[in-house]
Every structure is written in C-alpha cells, then in structure tokens.
Design an enzyme around this catalytic site. Structure first.
Site, PDB file in Angstrom:
ATOM      1  N   GLY A   1       0.685  -0.936  -0.012  1.00 50.25           N
ATOM      2  CA  GLY A   1      -0.165  -0.181   0.295  1.00 50.25           C
ATOM      3  C   GLY A   1       0.850   0.993   0.027  1.00 50.25           C
TER       4      GLY A   1
ATOM      5  N   GLY B   1      -0.162   8.488  -0.395  1.00 49.08           N
ATOM      6  CA  GLY B   1       0.000   8.687   1.698  1.00 49.08           C
ATOM      7  C   GLY B   1       0.834   8.109   2.766  1.00 49.08           C
TER       8      GLY B   1
ATOM      9  N   GLY C   1       1.204   4.665   3.633  1.00 51.91           N
ATOM     10  CA  GLY C   1       2.750   3.719   2.521  1.00 51.91           C
ATOM     11  C   GLY C   1       3.375   4.840   1.907  1.00 51.91           C
TER      12      GLY C   1
ATOM     13  N   ASP D   1      -3.016  -6.536  -7.185  1.00 49.16           N
ATOM     14  CA  ASP D   1      -4.276  -6.498  -5.924  1.00 49.16           C
ATOM     15  C   ASP D   1      -4.384  -7.044  -4.818  1.00 49.16           C
ATOM     16  OD1 ASP D   1      -6.728  -6.081  -5.455  1.00 49.16           O
ATOM     17  OD2 ASP D   1      -7.446  -6.467  -7.362  1.00 49.16           O
TER      18      ASP D   1
ATOM     19  N   SER E   1      -6.213   1.439  13.307  1.00 48.20           N
ATOM     20  CA  SER E   1      -6.991   2.365  13.561  1.00 48.20           C
ATOM     21  C   SER E   1      -7.753   2.734  14.601  1.00 48.20           C
ATOM     22  CB  SER E   1      -8.153   2.214  12.260  1.00 48.20           C
ATOM     23  OG  SER E   1      -8.986   3.494  12.654  1.00 48.20           O
TER      24      SER E   1
ATOM     25  N   TYR F   1     -14.667  -2.161   7.683  1.00 46.83           N
ATOM     26  CA  TYR F   1     -13.306  -2.007   7.793  1.00 46.83           C
ATOM     27  C   TYR F   1     -13.253  -1.707   9.664  1.00 46.83           C
ATOM     28  CZ  TYR F   1      -9.873   2.214   7.725  1.00 46.83           C
ATOM     29  OH  TYR F   1      -8.748   2.338   8.122  1.00 46.83           O
TER      30      TYR F   1
ATOM     31  N   LYS G   1     -10.080  -3.607  11.001  1.00 52.36           N
ATOM     32  CA  LYS G   1      -8.652  -2.643  11.458  1.00 52.36           C
ATOM     33  C   LYS G   1      -8.538  -3.651  13.335  1.00 52.36           C
ATOM     34  CE  LYS G   1      -7.307  -0.594   8.223  1.00 52.36           C
ATOM     35  NZ  LYS G   1      -5.627  -1.071   8.245  1.00 52.36           N
TER      36      LYS G   1
END
Length: 267
Positions: free
Chosen positions: A15, A19, A21, A66, A143, A156, A160
């Site tokens: 990733g 940003g 990554g 991917d 997160s 999501y 996390k």
C-alpha cells in the site's frame, strides 16, 4: 545501533503508492533501507519509486498487485525471487463508508481480503523468514475506529480491530526471537484517500487530522518498545475518554453519530 543495523537492508511496504504508505517508504529510505513497494495502481507506484531513488539513491522494486486477489502472495513471491525482506509494513487497506446493507456483499469480502487475509499471508511468509533468521520488524496499520464498534464503517473497523489483536499476539510470540511487531492505531490522517471522502466535523472533541509523516515517525520510534500504540496526542486523549470515561454503549453511539454527521448519512 542504527535502524538499518537493527533490522536489515530491505523493507517491503504494501500500500505504498501515496499517503501513509509513501510516507513509510520515504522514512525507511532515509534510514538507508532499499525498498520493495506494492500497490494496485502502477503509475503512482512508479512515480513514488522514482522520487525515492532520486532523493535517497536507494534500490526500489515495484510490484503492481491487487491485494484482494487470492494469489497475491504468490505473485509477490515470484516477483521478489530470493531477495531477503528484513522489515515489513502492511499499510494497504480498503474501506466502505455507509450502511452495511447499502453495498454488495463482495465489497465487504474484498475489505476482509485486503485488510486481514493478505496481511496474514505476508506476515506468515516474510515474518516467518525473519523468525528463522532471528532478526526483523513488522508494522501493521490499525485504526482507532477498531477500538469499538463503528456504525457506517462496520466492516473496516472490524478488520482494524483484527490487525491490532493480531499484531499484539505476534509481538508476544516473537519478542524473544529477535523480531519486533507493532500495531499502529491511527486516527484521521490527511492522506489523499481520506481527503477524497470530503469528511465534515464529527464533534468538538474530534482531533485535527494528523499528517502521514507524523504517524510514521512515531511508529518507527516506538517499534520494539510496545505491542501497539495510539498515534497522536489528540487521538490518545479521545481514546482514553472513549475507553475509560464513557460506557461501551456510549462510545459506540458516539462513533456512529459522528460518522452520520461527518458524511451526512440518512436513515
């Protein structure tokens, strides 16, 4: 001992095109590590690699991949060959904002694949080799959304939560084997993906979004010292309130109400 002496010569960042990554890639390059960068989109990935090589004079390999694909690990293994990976950052993530039933089941399954199954596979393969050598480091991005239920971000947030608990378990297993593992629990961070969602203000308590570089530098300072951490002073304060002052029910309601307000979600 320098960072490179402690961990080794080559880092893999999943990733990595922009940003957080990309911020990890630049921070690791500044510490003298060569890089293997993975992301789905080839053009921004190559642009980041070119910028890293020009600035730091390091070797950079890019692998467009991917990470939702069941064969992602095999594709990465084939591209890397016998190159040794000494430090692994799994930053790749998918998210969906909105009511759980307002999108296809396949959306949630892809989120689970990218956010849980692929990091498990990469950590098993590359982390396993680090354990064999008795040296290495692993960063898993989590997160603060995963510290309690989060309405309109349910899948999501759940993934996390997995990342945090997964990292903490491996921290315990591998701490005596020379391999450091840490979960970085970030809050709102001013990445292109976050900015593109056009979020509103959830509440007066909401901390200002951090810059990716702030999160990364804190993480690289803390790896080897603790199994997980909350990035940023504002996020630490809000997390303390959510976990120790408010009840679990109140915290979940606050998260859901905040998401509803930030994104104007009806119903």
């Amino acid at each position: 001992m320098t960072f490179k002496e402690k961990y080794g010569n080559t880092a893999l960042v999943a990733g990595a095109s922009e940003g957080m990554g990309a911020a990890y890639a630049f921070a690791l390059a500044a510490r003298g590590l060569n890089l293997v960068l993975i992301a789905r989109r080839k053009e921004p990935l190559d642009a980041t690699a070119d910028a890293l090589s020009a600035k730091h004079g390091i070797e950079v390999q890019t692998i467009p991949c991917d990470l939702a694909s069941p064969g992602a690990l095999q594709q990465i293994e084939a591209a890397i060959g016998d190159k040794q990976i000494d430090f692994l950052v799994y930053n790749a993530a998918l998210s969906y904002i909105g009511p759980y039933l307002a999108t296809e089941l396949s959306t949630h399954q892809n989120i689970a694949s990218v956010n849980m199954l692929s990091p498990m596979a990469l950590v098993y393969h590359f982390g396993g080799k680090m354990v064999e050598r008795g040296k290495g480091g692993v960063v898993l991005m989590s997160s603060i959304a995963g510290l309690q239920g989060a309405g309109f971000l349910a899948t999501y947030a759940a993934t996390k939560a997995f990342n945090k608990i997964f990292a903490e378990g491996l921290w315990y297993e591998w701490k005596s084997k020379g391999v450091d593992v840490i979960a970085c629990c970030a809050g709102a961070t001013a990445t292109p993906n976050y900015i593109s969602t056009n979020p509103g203000k959830a509440s007066p308590l909401e901390p200002k979004a951090q810059q990716p570089e702030q999160v990364v530098q804190e993480c690289l300072r803390k790896i080897g010292k603790k199994p997980s951490f909350i990035s940023g002073t504002g996020n630490k304060l809000v997390t303390f309130l959510m976990q120790h002052i408010f009840s679990r029910k109140q915290a979940i309601n606050m998260m859901g109400d905040g998401m509803r307000k930030m994104y104007g979600i009806k119903g």
